[in-house]
Write a protein that holds these residues in place. Structure first.
Motif, short mmCIF file in Angstrom:
data_model
loop_
_atom_site.label_atom_id
_atom_site.label_comp_id
_atom_site.label_asym_id
_atom_site.label_seq_id
_atom_site.Cartn_x
_atom_site.Cartn_y
_atom_site.Cartn_z
N ARG A 109 0.84 -1.19 0.00
CA ARG A 109 0.00 0.00 0.00
C ARG A 109 0.88 1.24 0.00
NH1 ARG A 109 -1.54 -1.65 5.87
NH2 ARG A 109 0.11 -0.63 7.03
N ALA A 110 0.31 2.31 -0.54
CA ALA A 110 1.00 3.60 -0.56
C ALA A 110 -0.05 4.70 -0.49
CB ALA A 110 1.82 3.74 -1.83
N LEU A 111 0.34 5.80 0.14
CA LEU A 111 -0.53 6.96 0.26
C LEU A 111 0.27 8.18 -0.14
CD1 LEU A 111 -3.35 7.89 1.16
CD2 LEU A 111 -2.44 8.13 3.47
N ILE A 112 -0.21 8.89 -1.15
CA ILE A 112 0.48 10.08 -1.66
C ILE A 112 -0.44 11.28 -1.44
CG2 ILE A 112 1.50 11.16 -3.70
CD1 ILE A 112 1.57 8.07 -4.72
N ILE A 113 0.06 12.27 -0.70
CA ILE A 113 -0.72 13.46 -0.38
C ILE A 113 0.04 14.68 -0.90
CG2 ILE A 113 -1.76 14.83 1.46
CD1 ILE A 113 -1.67 12.25 3.19
N GLU A 114 -0.66 15.51 -1.69
CA GLU A 114 -0.07 16.75 -2.21
C GLU A 114 -0.98 17.92 -1.86
OE1 GLU A 114 2.82 17.31 -3.62
OE2 GLU A 114 3.40 15.20 -3.52
N PRO A 115 -0.53 18.95 -1.20
CA PRO A 115 0.85 19.17 -0.79
C PRO A 115 1.23 18.21 0.34
CG PRO A 115 -0.53 20.96 -0.01
CD PRO A 115 -1.39 20.09 -0.87
N HIS A 116 2.51 17.98 0.45
CA HIS A 116 3.04 17.03 1.42
C HIS A 116 2.73 17.50 2.85
CE1 HIS A 116 5.56 13.70 2.58
NE2 HIS A 116 6.13 14.48 3.47
N PRO A 117 2.19 16.61 3.69
CA PRO A 117 1.86 17.00 5.07
C PRO A 117 3.10 17.17 5.95
CG PRO A 117 1.32 14.70 4.70
CD PRO A 117 1.78 15.25 3.39
N GLU A 118 2.98 18.06 6.94
CA GLU A 118 4.07 18.26 7.90
C GLU A 118 4.12 17.10 8.90
OE1 GLU A 118 2.17 20.80 6.88
OE2 GLU A 118 3.73 22.00 5.94
N THR A 119 2.96 16.61 9.31
CA THR A 119 2.92 15.47 10.23
C THR A 119 2.07 14.36 9.63
OG1 THR A 119 1.00 16.30 11.46
CG2 THR A 119 3.18 16.95 12.26
N LEU A 120 2.45 13.14 9.94
CA LEU A 120 1.76 11.96 9.43
C LEU A 120 1.82 10.89 10.51
CD1 LEU A 120 0.50 11.27 6.64
CD2 LEU A 120 2.63 10.17 6.07
N THR A 175 -4.78 2.59 14.24
CA THR A 175 -5.88 1.67 13.97
C THR A 175 -7.10 2.14 14.75
OG1 THR A 175 -4.28 -0.13 13.76
CG2 THR A 175 -6.57 -0.76 14.05
N ASP A 176 -8.27 2.13 14.09
CA ASP A 176 -9.48 2.56 14.78
C ASP A 176 -10.09 1.39 15.55
OD1 ASP A 176 -10.99 1.02 12.97
OD2 ASP A 176 -11.84 2.74 11.94
N PHE A 177 -11.21 1.64 16.18
CA PHE A 177 -11.90 0.66 17.02
C PHE A 177 -12.25 -0.62 16.26
CE2 PHE A 177 -15.90 -1.11 18.63
CZ PHE A 177 -15.56 -1.36 19.95
N PHE A 178 -12.52 -0.50 14.96
CA PHE A 178 -12.94 -1.64 14.16
C PHE A 178 -11.78 -2.37 13.49
CE2 PHE A 178 -16.43 1.43 14.23
CZ PHE A 178 -17.42 0.64 14.80
N GLY A 179 -10.54 -1.92 13.71
CA GLY A 179 -9.38 -2.57 13.13
C GLY A 179 -8.95 -2.00 11.79
N ASN A 180 -9.55 -0.87 11.39
CA ASN A 180 -9.18 -0.23 10.13
C ASN A 180 -7.96 0.66 10.32
OD1 ASN A 180 -11.54 -1.15 8.63
ND2 ASN A 180 -12.67 0.22 9.98
N SER A 181 -7.11 0.72 9.31
CA SER A 181 -5.96 1.61 9.34
C SER A 181 -6.44 3.05 9.14
CB SER A 181 -4.98 1.23 8.23
OG SER A 181 -3.90 2.13 8.20
N VAL A 182 -5.95 3.95 10.00
CA VAL A 182 -6.31 5.37 9.92
C VAL A 182 -5.02 6.17 9.82
CG1 VAL A 182 -7.44 7.31 11.06
CG2 VAL A 182 -8.32 4.99 11.39
N THR A 183 -4.94 7.04 8.81
CA THR A 183 -3.79 7.92 8.65
C THR A 183 -4.23 9.33 8.99
OG1 THR A 183 -2.87 6.52 6.92
CG2 THR A 183 -2.04 8.77 7.06
N MET A 184 -3.56 9.94 9.96
CA MET A 184 -3.82 11.33 10.35
C MET A 184 -2.72 12.18 9.76
SD MET A 184 -6.59 11.19 12.16
CE MET A 184 -6.62 12.81 12.90
N ALA A 185 -3.10 13.20 9.00
CA ALA A 185 -2.12 14.08 8.35
C ALA A 185 -2.49 15.52 8.63
CB ALA A 185 -2.10 13.83 6.85
N THR A 186 -1.45 16.35 8.83
CA THR A 186 -1.65 17.78 9.05
C THR A 186 -0.84 18.55 8.02
OG1 THR A 186 -1.91 17.37 11.41
CG2 THR A 186 -1.50 19.64 10.74
N ILE A 187 -1.53 19.47 7.34
CA ILE A 187 -0.88 20.34 6.37
C ILE A 187 -0.98 21.75 6.93
CG2 ILE A 187 -0.89 21.21 4.00
CD1 ILE A 187 -2.30 18.53 3.26
#
Length: 108
Positions: free
Chosen positions: A39-50, A54-66
């Motif tokens: 898997r890969a996640l590409i965010i533009e503009p590039h986030p400062e924090t990443l 995992t959430d309550f249901f076992g899903n992957s969660v990506t938190m990003a701040t721009i």
């Protein structure tokens, strides 16, 4: 069977946005009959924090701040998923439900 998946989300803001905080749930999860190989996640503009969690249901969660001002945002998620699910019998090859219903409720 292996699938290559690509999902793109694009935002075009009417006015410049000073910052953005993203909570992304775009990664396929592994489980019975399905395995995420890559898997890969590409965010533009590039986030400062990443951060990835995992959430309550076992899903992957990506938190990003721009923090930089932006007028557009592009999020591209790519994944390679392997499916290994059992083959389902074609329609009409199993007995009619009226014949098997009694056994489901414990009747002969």
């Amino acid at each position: 069977m292996i699938y290559d998946i690509r999902h793109v989300t694009r935002y075009a803001y009417e006015f410049p946005v000073s910052s953005a905080t993203l909570s992304l749930r775009v990664t396929p999860r592994s489980g019975p009959g399905q395995r995420c190989l890559d898997r890969a996640l590409i965010i533009e503009p590039h986030p400062e924090t990443l951060r990835v969690g995992t959430d309550f249901f076992g899903n992957s969660v990506t938190m990003a701040t721009i923090e930089a001002g932006l007028v557009s945002l592009t999020i591209e998620a790519r994944a390679r998923v392997e499916l290994s699910r059992p083959v389902v019998a074609p329609a009409g090859t199993s007995p009619p439900w009226k014949e098997i219903a009694p056994s489901a409720v414990g009747q002969p």
